[in-house]
Design a protein around this motif. Structure first.
Motif, PDB file in Angstrom:
ATOM      1  N   ASP A 233      36.693  34.609  48.932  1.00  0.00           N
ATOM      2  CA  ASP A 233      36.392  34.654  47.507  1.00  0.00           C
ATOM      3  C   ASP A 233      37.388  33.815  46.709  1.00  0.00           C
TER       4      ASP A 233
ATOM      5  N   TYR B  31      40.881  36.840  40.897  1.00  0.00           N
ATOM      6  CA  TYR B  31      40.489  35.504  40.446  1.00  0.00           C
ATOM      7  C   TYR B  31      41.498  34.892  39.481  1.00  0.00           C
TER       8      TYR B  31
ATOM      9  N   ASP C 253      35.335  29.743  47.845  1.00  0.00           N
ATOM     10  CA  ASP C 253      34.179  30.630  47.680  1.00  0.00           C
ATOM     11  C   ASP C 253      33.131  30.413  48.776  1.00  0.00           C
TER      12      ASP C 253
ATOM     13  N   ILE D  89      31.367  35.132  40.316  1.00  0.00           N
ATOM     14  CA  ILE D  89      32.222  36.226  40.789  1.00  0.00           C
ATOM     15  C   ILE D  89      31.449  37.079  41.789  1.00  0.00           C
TER      16      ILE D  89
ATOM     17  N   VAL E  75      32.949  30.678  36.448  1.00  0.00           N
ATOM     18  CA  VAL E  75      33.131  30.867  37.889  1.00  0.00           C
ATOM     19  C   VAL E  75      32.247  32.022  38.368  1.00  0.00           C
TER      20      VAL E  75
ATOM     21  N   HIS F 170      45.174  30.335  40.044  1.00  0.00           N
ATOM     22  CA  HIS F 170      45.116  30.576  38.604  1.00  0.00           C
ATOM     23  C   HIS F 170      46.471  30.886  37.987  1.00  0.00           C
TER      24      HIS F 170
ATOM     25  N   ASN G 217      34.011  32.913  32.886  1.00  0.00           N
ATOM     26  CA  ASN G 217      34.718  31.646  32.608  1.00  0.00           C
ATOM     27  C   ASN G 217      34.171  30.497  33.449  1.00  0.00           C
TER      28      ASN G 217
ATOM     29  N   GLN H  61      39.339  30.647  45.087  1.00  0.00           N
ATOM     30  CA  GLN H  61      38.859  29.418  44.460  1.00  0.00           C
ATOM     31  C   GLN H  61      39.658  28.200  44.912  1.00  0.00           C
TER      32      GLN H  61
ATOM     33  N   TRP I 250      40.905  37.078  33.433  1.00  0.00           N
ATOM     34  CA  TRP I 250      40.197  36.915  34.710  1.00  0.00           C
ATOM     35  C   TRP I 250      40.084  38.261  35.422  1.00  0.00           C
TER      36      TRP I 250
ATOM     37  N   ASN J  13      44.917  32.318  44.420  1.00  0.00           N
ATOM     38  CA  ASN J  13      43.648  31.893  43.848  1.00  0.00           C
ATOM     39  C   ASN J  13      43.759  30.748  42.859  1.00  0.00           C
TER      40      ASN J  13
ATOM     41  N   ARG K  39      28.948  35.478  36.076  1.00  0.00           N
ATOM     42  CA  ARG K  39      29.752  34.262  35.996  1.00  0.00           C
ATOM     43  C   ARG K  39      30.761  34.454  34.863  1.00  0.00           C
TER      44      ARG K  39
END
Length: 821
Positions: A594, A172, A628, A241, A239, A666, A237, A596, A168, A664, A235
């Motif tokens: 930004d 992100y 986002d 960006i 998502v 992740h 994965n 997620q 990532w 985020n 974009r």
């Protein structure tokens, strides 16, 4: 590894953990000069655990003669002209040359291992290869034979690679990497084996798309509608960006002088400033492999220009042949890096053709003829080579571009594609009311400034060179735009400083104000564009670094010292950012996220009187941001808030947000409390009346001690003349690399700047506002150990209030008539 995922077959638990199944296409280039049996072993690991177990290929080449057959690649020009060919790399021994990783998209949940051999059979002779591979994920063993033709021969097989953690971009998620290991062993005709050759690569699994979608109900007709709107964003994965970053130029004018450590520090600075993309500009060089390794590890996406910039290139067969070979080599070399997300054909050439930068008509050429040559080079040659060698990354013909060819509408149009914003006064502007342009993606935007006095002192003589007409200073002026003279940087600095600030008399004050102008101008522009998301989906500042000591648009000075604009970028590129602006009678405060995940927090707005440093009013609101999202969080009417209080220039606003961040969403990091501050002025800076402020560092402590054992050289005892002991003596010393400074001010102090002189290090915060009655903790870190005494010796503070009063005192001194003494 440009990879295509298929999470449908992943288990529920794996999906919940952020694990996915991927196809991995690995290309191994083997050069062979003699009949031999080759054994290839491939493994993919992370954290010392094998995701893909050992896979082997056995290749036997039976050649009738020992000779070389150079690989040929043919490319046809669009006009049906001569077919071009070029030779590939030549090797005299059996060896691994390249290792490419791509995506096998045809079969889900499997990895495609592609071996490319280079047959050197003479004439029409062909080589026969027998291959076998084994995988615990496939049922049984598979055997087959194939005939190797002259040139490269791809051989592919598939293995599963499940439950991988994706790579990532910074902000992100984690930039997860895996070790890909390829071992190659040659069995000679006499039965003996040559030394084992080995190539290892860090690879990552991720998907990348350059999304360009029409902003309407149906696709436009570009020939009829020159102003149609089209998205432009990456974009990763799946998502979308928001790209935040800067352009990269070579780290030193002598490339070999730029150490691995220095480049690492520059890229650390980009990551620390919340950037996620670096554009390697076409006006520089193809960077060393370790540069891309560093970007891989830091989650910094790379927009990779091919090294063609702002010039017309000869469309001769020989030159086009060289171009094709160069592009092929670089794409193969860099395609293993997950950080590389885009190949861009060149920098500035489409824009130059559209705006007639070159007097081509004077040489007997027509514009149409030159554009045909351009398309032959960057579409029929460069684009085809890139897309042949790397089928899983997008190609963009030029920067800036609108996605068409040079004959299309203006490549610098804001409606689609990427743009370069260089007309500062009309397109950027520092004032919030001037920035009315709505680009889709800004791949270059810059404002020049002087390097700090600390950096200037390293390559100038202060008594002689610290003036704007100094030959030394003028020679280092690289801050002009593509359409200005070499001295454009200083000219622009003087113009912009004079526009927004009182005219300084001292060179040091001009240096300070030039950096304020750069930082504040970029902040206003970036905040404006970020609140336009998803219409705008990226800003790359020109430029991150300097190639030598210069007056330029860099965020980091030559040598690694941060400018004010780099500290500002850390705030305006933050995952959650504040953006305030005046809209007629309304003061609007937008918040941009930004992240997620959902963001909940508190926004505090305060109205201050500049002269008295008193807080006039406070408003507090709770906010909630969807993943986002950018939205209006608060609005106040200036006529009501300032009624009966005085003129606009006497007041300003501060904004503070506090929110919980969940990294985020992740990884498994715990939620943490985050804070961010910003301010807004209702008048131009030169109209403000600022109080005299006294900044104090009333507390300073050293942190995080490290005990180090060092050798001690024994001293001889001269009285007794005893000899030194041969036994080595040691002692333990405590060293410090970090200190905490607590600052305060008796009145509001704007744009406080901390400098550390000869000490190399970085402040956790800089270029900020100090409010009366409040203290602020700032941390200073250095890779070299230091003492508190040394830090206090070199520490200097400066603020806008100081500059204003220095200028006022200069004016007052001039106004006093001479007494003759």
């Amino acid at each position: 590894c440009s990879s295509s995922s298929s999470s449908s077959s992943s288990s529920a638990s794996a999906a919940a953990a952020g694990l996915h199944s991927y196809s991995l296409d690995v290309c191994v280039f083997i050069h062979s000069s003699v009949p031999a049996e080759a054994h290839l072993q491939v493994s993919l690991t992370r954290n010392n655990s094998h995701l893909v177990e050992e896979d082997r290929i056995s290749v036997t080449e039976n050649k009738t003669e020992e000779a070389e057959a150079a690989r040929k690649t043919e490319i046809t020009r669009q006009d049906g002209g001569k077919r071009l060919s070029f030779d590939g790399d030549r090797e005299e021994e059996d060896r691994l040359v390249f290792l490419q990783t791509e995506t096998g998209t045809d079969t889900a949940n499997q990895a495609s291992i592609q071996v490319r051999t280079k047959s050197k059979a003479k004439g029409k002779a062909k080589a026969k290869a027998e291959m076998r591979f084994e995988s615990q994920f496939n049922s049984g063993k598979q055997d087959f034979t194939t005939v190797l033709k002259r040139g490269e021969n791809p051989v592919c097989f598939l293995v599963e690679a499940q439950d991988v953690e994706e790579w990532w971009p910074n902000g992100y998620g984690l930039p997860s990497l895996y070790d890909l290991d390829v071992q190659f062993k040659v069995k000679r005709l006499d039965g003996s084996y040559a030394d084992v050759q080995r190539i290892t690569r860090k690879i990552g699994f991720r998907t990348v798309e350059l999304v360009r979608e029409f902003d309407g109900e149906k696709d436009p007709d570009p020939t009829a509608d020159k102003k149609y709107e089209e998205s432009f964003y990456f974009r990763i994965n799946g998502v979308a960006i928001y790209a935040k970053g800067a352009n990269w130029v070579p780290a030193d004018v002598f490339d070999t002088r730029a150490s691995h450590k220095y480049i690492s520090e520059l890229l650390d600075g980009a990551k620390e400033a919340n950037m996620n993309m670096i554009r390697v500009a076409g006006s520089g060089i193809y960077e060393r492999t370790s540069f891309y390794d560093m970007c891989d590890r830091r989650g910094l996406m790379v927009w990779q220009d091919l090294m063609f910039a702002s010039a017309l290139y000869p469309p001769t067969d020989v030159f086009l042949k060289d171009i094709a070979g160069e592009v092929q080599y670089q794409v193969r070399r860099l395609s293993t890096h997950p950080s590389v997300v885009l190949w861009c054909g060149n920098s500035g050439i489409e824009e130059g053709l559209a705006h007639h930068w070159w007097p081509i008509a004077q040489k007997g050429h027509t514009q149409e003829f030159v554009e045909i040559d351009y398309n032959d080079t960057f579409v029929n040659i460069v684009q085809k080579v890139v897309q042949k060698e790397d089928k899983h990354r997008p190609y963009w013909s030029s920067s800036p571009s609108n996605g068409g060819l040079a004959t299309a509408s203006d490549p610098a149009a804001f409606e689609r594609g990427d743009v370069h914003v260089w007309t500062i006064r009309h397109r950027l502007g520092i004032g919030s009311k001037r920035n009315r342009f709505r680009p889709r993606f800004v791949s270059e935007v810059g404002i020049p400034s002087f390097s700090s006095l600390d950096t200037l002192a390293r390559w100038t003589v202060p008594e002689k060179d610290w003036r704007i007409d100094s030959k030394v200073i003028l020679n280092r002026d690289k801050g002009g735009t593509p359409t200005t003279t070499a001295a454009g940087g200083i000219t622009t600095i003087q113009t912009e400083v004079k526009r927004y600030f009182p005219v300084p008399e001292k060179f040091g004050d001009l240096v300070y104000l030039s950096q304020v102008t750069q930082a504040w101008g970029l902040q206003q522009a970036v905040e404006r564009w970020r609140r336009e998301k998803p219409h705008n989906m990226g800003v790359l500042i020109w430029q991150l670094n300097d190639i030598w000591p210069a007056i330029s648009g860099s965020l980091i000075e030559y040598g690694g010292r941060w400018k004010m604009a780099q500290y500002a970028a850390k705030r305006f590129f933050a995952p959650v950012a504040i953006s305030a602006f005046e809209d007629d009678d309304a003061l609007k405060v937008w918040l941009v996220s930004d992240l997620q995940s959902m963001v909940r927090g508190t926004l505090k707005i305060q109205l201050w009187n500049l002269l008295s440093s008193e807080s006039i009013n406070t408003w507090t609101v709770n906010f909630e941001l969807a993943p986002d999202e950018a939205k209006l969080a608060w609005r106040g009417w200036l006529s009501e808030m300032l009624a009966g209080r005085g003129e606009k220039k006497e007041f300003y606003y501060t904004f503070d947000i506090t929110y919980l961040s969940s990294s985020n969403g992740h990884d498994n990091a715990k939620d943490s409390l985050m804070t961010l501050s910003s301010e807004f002025f209702l008048s131009e800076f030169k109209e403000l009346t600022l109080p005299v402020s006294v900044i104090q560092v009333h507390d300073a402590v050293m942190l995080e001690p490290t005990n180090v054992t060092v050798a001690v050289r024994p001293q001889a005892h001269f009285a007794t003349k005893k000899k030194h002991s041969k036994k080595q003596q040691t002692k333990t010393v405590t060293k410090y690399h970090k200190a905490k400074l607590t600052l305060s001010s008796d009145h509001v102090a704007l744009f406080v700047w901390l400098s550390s002189g000869k000490m190399r290090g970085r402040f956790s915060e800089n270029w900020f506002t100090l409010l009366p009655g409040q203290s602020k903790d700032v941390f200073f870190t250095s890779k070299k150990p230091f003492s508190l005494k040394r830090l206090k010796r070199f520490l200097r503070t400066q603020c806008l209030n100081d500059i204003f009063h220095t200028i006022e005192q200069s004016k007052a001194t001039v106004a006093v008539p001479s007494t003759g003494h």
